[in-house]
Write an enzyme that holds these catalytic residues in place. Structure first.
Site, PDB file in Angstrom:
ATOM      1  N   ASN A   1       0.788  -1.236   0.000  1.00  0.00           N
ATOM      2  CA  ASN A   1       0.000   0.000   0.000  1.00  0.00           C
ATOM      3  C   ASN A   1       0.823   1.291   0.000  1.00  0.00           C
ATOM      4  O   ASN A   1       0.339   2.319  -0.460  1.00  0.00           O
ATOM      5  CB  ASN A   1      -1.029  -0.018   1.138  1.00  0.00           C
ATOM      6  CG  ASN A   1      -0.409  -0.143   2.508  1.00  0.00           C
ATOM      7  OD1 ASN A   1       0.668  -0.706   2.658  1.00  0.00           O
ATOM      8  ND2 ASN A   1      -1.066   0.361   3.514  1.00  0.00           N
TER       9      ASN A   1
ATOM     10  N   LYS B   1      12.557  -7.679   0.321  1.00  0.00           N
ATOM     11  CA  LYS B   1      11.492  -8.359  -0.418  1.00  0.00           C
ATOM     12  C   LYS B   1      10.221  -7.512  -0.370  1.00  0.00           C
ATOM     13  O   LYS B   1       9.492  -7.501   0.611  1.00  0.00           O
ATOM     14  CB  LYS B   1      11.185  -9.740   0.166  1.00  0.00           C
ATOM     15  CG  LYS B   1      10.432 -10.598  -0.835  1.00  0.00           C
ATOM     16  CD  LYS B   1       9.490 -11.603  -0.220  1.00  0.00           C
ATOM     17  CE  LYS B   1       8.183 -11.023   0.176  1.00  0.00           C
ATOM     18  NZ  LYS B   1       7.346 -10.443  -0.908  1.00  0.00           N
ATOM     19  N   PRO B   2       9.969  -6.787  -1.464  1.00  0.00           N
ATOM     20  CA  PRO B   2       8.728  -5.998  -1.510  1.00  0.00           C
ATOM     21  C   PRO B   2       7.536  -6.893  -1.806  1.00  0.00           C
ATOM     22  O   PRO B   2       7.695  -8.065  -2.177  1.00  0.00           O
ATOM     23  CB  PRO B   2       8.975  -5.034  -2.670  1.00  0.00           C
ATOM     24  CG  PRO B   2      10.054  -5.636  -3.504  1.00  0.00           C
ATOM     25  CD  PRO B   2      10.780  -6.669  -2.688  1.00  0.00           C
TER      26      PRO B   2
ATOM     27  N   GLY C   1       3.214  -5.453   7.383  1.00  0.00           N
ATOM     28  CA  GLY C   1       2.188  -6.192   6.646  1.00  0.00           C
ATOM     29  C   GLY C   1       1.053  -6.582   7.573  1.00  0.00           C
ATOM     30  O   GLY C   1       0.859  -5.968   8.634  1.00  0.00           O
ATOM     31  N   SER C   2       0.324  -7.603   7.194  1.00  0.00           N
ATOM     32  CA  SER C   2      -0.842  -8.008   7.966  1.00  0.00           C
ATOM     33  C   SER C   2      -0.426  -8.686   9.272  1.00  0.00           C
ATOM     34  O   SER C   2       0.685  -9.236   9.374  1.00  0.00           O
ATOM     35  CB  SER C   2      -1.682  -8.980   7.131  1.00  0.00           C
ATOM     36  OG  SER C   2      -0.892 -10.099   6.786  1.00  0.00           O
TER      37      SER C   2
ATOM     38  N   GLU D   1       5.477  -4.077  11.987  1.00  0.00           N
ATOM     39  CA  GLU D   1       4.457  -3.022  11.865  1.00  0.00           C
ATOM     40  C   GLU D   1       3.248  -3.680  11.201  1.00  0.00           C
ATOM     41  O   GLU D   1       3.295  -4.005  10.009  1.00  0.00           O
ATOM     42  CB  GLU D   1       4.985  -1.859  11.011  1.00  0.00           C
ATOM     43  CG  GLU D   1       6.258  -1.211  11.557  1.00  0.00           C
ATOM     44  CD  GLU D   1       6.046  -0.449  12.858  1.00  0.00           C
ATOM     45  OE1 GLU D   1       4.884  -0.253  13.270  1.00  0.00           O
ATOM     46  OE2 GLU D   1       7.047  -0.056  13.472  1.00  0.00           O
TER      47      GLU D   1
ATOM     48  N   CYS E   1      -2.761   1.475   7.131  1.00  0.00           N
ATOM     49  CA  CYS E   1      -2.845   0.793   8.430  1.00  0.00           C
ATOM     50  C   CYS E   1      -3.388   1.729   9.504  1.00  0.00           C
ATOM     51  O   CYS E   1      -3.982   1.271  10.469  1.00  0.00           O
ATOM     52  CB  CYS E   1      -1.481   0.269   8.828  1.00  0.00           C
ATOM     53  SG  CYS E   1      -0.232   1.566   8.799  1.00  0.00           S
TER      54      CYS E   1
ATOM     55  N   GLU F   1     -10.213  -4.961  10.621  1.00  0.00           N
ATOM     56  CA  GLU F   1      -9.652  -3.873   9.809  1.00  0.00           C
ATOM     57  C   GLU F   1     -10.322  -3.944   8.439  1.00  0.00           C
ATOM     58  O   GLU F   1     -10.228  -4.960   7.752  1.00  0.00           O
ATOM     59  CB  GLU F   1      -8.140  -4.107   9.666  1.00  0.00           C
ATOM     60  CG  GLU F   1      -7.430  -3.082   8.827  1.00  0.00           C
ATOM     61  CD  GLU F   1      -5.942  -3.409   8.646  1.00  0.00           C
ATOM     62  OE1 GLU F   1      -5.565  -4.591   8.505  1.00  0.00           O
ATOM     63  OE2 GLU F   1      -5.144  -2.456   8.629  1.00  0.00           O
TER      64      GLU F   1
HETATM   65  P1  NAD Z   1       0.652  -9.006   3.620  1.00  0.00           P
HETATM   66  O1  NAD Z   1       0.847  -9.411   5.036  1.00  0.00           O
HETATM   67  O2  NAD Z   1      -0.186  -9.853   2.761  1.00  0.00           O
HETATM   68  O3  NAD Z   1       2.073  -8.887   2.886  1.00  0.00           O
HETATM   69  C1  NAD Z   1       3.115  -8.082   3.406  1.00  0.00           C
HETATM   70  C2  NAD Z   1       4.452  -8.648   2.922  1.00  0.00           C
HETATM   71  O4  NAD Z   1       4.705  -9.897   3.561  1.00  0.00           O
HETATM   72  C3  NAD Z   1       4.508  -8.937   1.421  1.00  0.00           C
HETATM   73  O5  NAD Z   1       5.799  -8.640   0.962  1.00  0.00           O
HETATM   74  C4  NAD Z   1       4.221 -10.423   1.348  1.00  0.00           C
HETATM   75  O6  NAD Z   1       4.755 -11.049   0.214  1.00  0.00           O
HETATM   76  C5  NAD Z   1       4.932 -10.912   2.607  1.00  0.00           C
HETATM   77  N1  NAD Z   1       4.396 -12.137   3.197  1.00  0.00           N
HETATM   78  C6  NAD Z   1       3.097 -12.430   3.430  1.00  0.00           C
HETATM   79  N2  NAD Z   1       3.018 -13.638   4.035  1.00  0.00           N
HETATM   80  C7  NAD Z   1       4.279 -14.072   4.215  1.00  0.00           C
HETATM   81  C8  NAD Z   1       4.863 -15.251   4.801  1.00  0.00           C
HETATM   82  N3  NAD Z   1       4.122 -16.218   5.322  1.00  0.00           N
HETATM   83  N4  NAD Z   1       6.200 -15.369   4.809  1.00  0.00           N
HETATM   84  C9  NAD Z   1       6.983 -14.391   4.311  1.00  0.00           C
HETATM   85  N5  NAD Z   1       6.492 -13.268   3.740  1.00  0.00           N
HETATM   86  C10 NAD Z   1       5.159 -13.100   3.699  1.00  0.00           C
HETATM   87  O7  NAD Z   1       0.096  -7.496   3.682  1.00  0.00           O
HETATM   88  P2  NAD Z   1      -0.444  -6.577   2.504  1.00  0.00           P
HETATM   89  O8  NAD Z   1      -1.778  -7.049   2.046  1.00  0.00           O
HETATM   90  O9  NAD Z   1       0.606  -6.325   1.493  1.00  0.00           O
HETATM   91  O10 NAD Z   1      -0.629  -5.193   3.329  1.00  0.00           O
HETATM   92  C11 NAD Z   1      -1.772  -4.873   4.045  1.00  0.00           C
HETATM   93  C12 NAD Z   1      -1.600  -5.086   5.530  1.00  0.00           C
HETATM   94  O11 NAD Z   1      -0.422  -4.440   5.993  1.00  0.00           O
HETATM   95  C13 NAD Z   1      -2.742  -4.471   6.316  1.00  0.00           C
HETATM   96  O12 NAD Z   1      -3.096  -5.327   7.371  1.00  0.00           O
HETATM   97  C14 NAD Z   1      -2.139  -3.186   6.860  1.00  0.00           C
HETATM   98  O13 NAD Z   1      -2.734  -2.687   8.026  1.00  0.00           O
HETATM   99  C15 NAD Z   1      -0.730  -3.609   7.110  1.00  0.00           C
HETATM  100  N6  NAD Z   1       0.131  -2.433   7.143  1.00  0.00           N
HETATM  101  C16 NAD Z   1       0.674  -2.058   8.336  1.00  0.00           C
HETATM  102  C17 NAD Z   1       1.440  -0.895   8.402  1.00  0.00           C
HETATM  103  C18 NAD Z   1       2.064  -0.428   9.689  1.00  0.00           C
HETATM  104  O14 NAD Z   1       2.957   0.402   9.634  1.00  0.00           O
HETATM  105  N7  NAD Z   1       1.627  -0.912  10.839  1.00  0.00           N
HETATM  106  C19 NAD Z   1       1.665  -0.153   7.243  1.00  0.00           C
HETATM  107  C20 NAD Z   1       1.089  -0.586   6.044  1.00  0.00           C
HETATM  108  C21 NAD Z   1       0.337  -1.738   6.005  1.00  0.00           C
END
Ligand code: NAD
Length: 472
Positions: A140, A163-164, A215-216, A237, A271, A367
């Site tokens: 995002n 890793k993005p 991430g999530s 985060e 987030c 969320e």
């Molecule tokens: P996501 O968790 O699906 O993915 C985030 C990253 O993690 C990606 O690079 C993905 O490839 C990697 N990933 C996912 N599962 C993994 C695993 N099992 N092993 C290794 N890598 C893995 O999240 P998303 O959909 O890209 O982003 C949205 C989420 O991120 C929302 O919940 C949002 O609130 C959160 N977020 C938090 C913040 C913060 O600063 N707290 C900021 C932005 C987004």
């Protein structure tokens, strides 16, 4: 998350059109190992550079982000994520600020110290780079989230493996390329695709001394478990569920304007987005009237079009998920007010107001992460406070009030890491940003954002005598 398999090609799809923008090969375990090799190798000389020289490289990256090159990158960000071009430009500007801030901070703070705290002993305290940092980021904010991790990592002297998200790969990869042109070969090594394979390989390598993840909550929890087994420190985060309170003494026009930013910025995919809006019953009708008007007036369209206020959500799956959530809340008795969105093959969701959803509805408790504002009213502030405490998330919160001091006092009673009184954008590079509970571990921003990238060595020194002086 996109379906990505190590070694196989996957498609990056443009959310506004549903068309393929590129095909990219997902990284393998071998790619992950090569990246660590490169980052660890380049780090050997990078950490030895005098801090002012490292800081100069960071400032050069900031300047590039603010140049024509940065403006080109903003276009990629808008096309790939669906956020509007002016929001992408703002993201690039914020990213540049992170590089300048950490260049300054490293310059001012990273000096060895000698302490005279015990009679006859000198304590030398050295801060060193912790090792190679693994940076894993969501889609995002594909530039500013990597920036707030990579800038302090480089400032501290670390190498980075990055890793993005596969959903924002083109933007994040272009950003990494821009950084790389100012850095030694290999210091910042990017690997695309399959998270479990790539990050798993990094956590198994002892040269990787930090996992810095955004991430999530579900992915963060799984990764924290794996990192814990390897005794690798983490910064996490994670997801949020921010309450947004409108108190009886609030200026309702300003409160409605603030909510429009807190909720609909970045197409609602933030987030710290306002997730659970609470308006005091005495100002409810005035506030809702303004919100309905503002939501109806939002122009949803091509993110590159200057007239668009919102673009598409990231994927068709996200659009389906959000429609299902709105449908479920309507079925549960909520009133729904919607703006307009284009049709066609893109991932379009009209901006939506959901009024009076039941507090027990799963959609209210989660969320929502999209352009859907859920609003309930309250008579006593104890109700929103109890609702916020009722989930394990603790990232952000907002209060709109005519009395800023009592607004800040109210926020002090909430278990969140970042908050705003009458403002929707509380984060800036100079202040700590981090969640509590299910929203994360540790901080980005401020001096605490540099700390995880540093290891410390304390050496106590007592003057010795040569063997010849001891009479032996
Ligand atoms: P996501 O968790 O699906 O993915 C985030 C990253 O993690 C990606 O690079 C993905 O490839 C990697 N990933 C996912 N599962 C993994 C695993 N099992 N092993 C290794 N890598 C893995 O999240 P998303 O959909 O890209 O982003 C949205 C989420 O991120 C929302 O919940 C949002 O609130 C959160 N977020 C938090 C913040 C913060 O600063 N707290 C900021 C932005 C987004």
């Amino acid at each position: 998350m996109a379906n990505v398999r190590s070694g196989e090609a996957f498609a990056v799809v443009e959310p506004a059109t549903g068309k393929e923008m590129a095909r990219v090969a997902a990284g393998t375990e071998r790619d992950a190992a090569t990246a660590v090799e490169a980052a660890a190798g380049a780090m050997a000389s990078w950490r030895g550079l005098p801090v002012p020289r490292r800081s100069a490289r960071l400032r050069a990256i900031a300047a590039r982000l603010r140049s024509e090159e940065g403006r080109g990158l903003a276009e990629t960000v808008a096309r790939e994520t669906g956020k509007c071009h002016r929001e992408a430009l703002a993201e690039l500007a914020l990213s540049a600020d992170y590089f300048d801030y950490y260049a300054d901070l490293a310059h001012a703070t990273l000096a060895d110290r000698a302490l005279a705290v015990r009679e006859g002993i000198r304590h030398l305290v050295r801060g060193e780079p912790v090792g190679v940092a693994a940076v894993v980021t969501p889609w995002n904010f594909p530039v500013s989230i990597p920036a707030r991790k990579i800038a302090p990592a480089l400032a501290a002297g670390c190498g980075v493996v990055f890793k993005p998200s596969e959903l924002s790969l083109l933007s994040s990869r272009a950003f990494a390329e821009l950084c790389r042109s100012e850095l030694p070969e290999g210091l910042l090594a990017t690997v695309a695709g399959d998270g479990p394979v790539v990050v798993g390989a990094w956590l198994a390598d002892r040269r990787v001394r930090l996992l810095h993840f955004t991430g999530s909550t579900a992915a963060g929890r799984a990764l924290a478990r794996e990192a814990g087994a390897a005794l690798t420190p983490v910064v996490m985060e994670l997801g949020g569920r921010a309450p947004f309170l409108v108190l009886p003494d609030a200026d309702v026009d300003h409160a409605a304007d603030t909510l429009m930013v807190a909720k609909f910025r970045n197409n609602g995919a933030s987030c710290i987005a306002a997730n659970n809006v609470w308006v005091h019953e005495t100002v409810r009708e005035a506030f809702l009237a303004r919100l309905r008007k503002r939501v109806s007036a939002l122009v949803v369209g091509d993110p590159l079009d200057e007239g668009s206020a919102l673009g598409p959500v990231r994927t068709r799956e996200e659009a389906v998920r959000l429609e299902a959530a709105v449908g479920a809340l309507a079925d549960a008795g909520a009133q729904v007010h919607r703006g307009e969105a284009p049709g066609g093959p893109g991932a379009w969701v009209p901006p939506t107001l959901v009024i009076d959803p039941p507090a027990a509805a799963p959609e209210w408790r989660r969320e929502i992460f999209g352009p859907v504002a859920m609003v309930r009213s309250f008579a006593d502030v104890a109700e929103p406070l109890a609702d916020a405490d009722g989930t394990a998330h603790g990232l952000a919160a907002y209060v709109c009030t005519g009395d800023a001091t009592s607004g800040a006092d109210l926020l002090a009673r909430m278990d969140v890491g970042i908050a705003g009184v009458n403002i929707a954008t509380p984060a800036t590079p100079e202040v700590p940003f981090g969640g509590r509970g299910d929203s994360g571990i540790g901080y980005e921003g401020g001096a605490v954002g540099l700390a995880p990238f540093l290891a410390h060595q304390s050496v106590a020194v007592v003057p010795g005598r040569r063997a010849s002086e001891s009479g032996a």
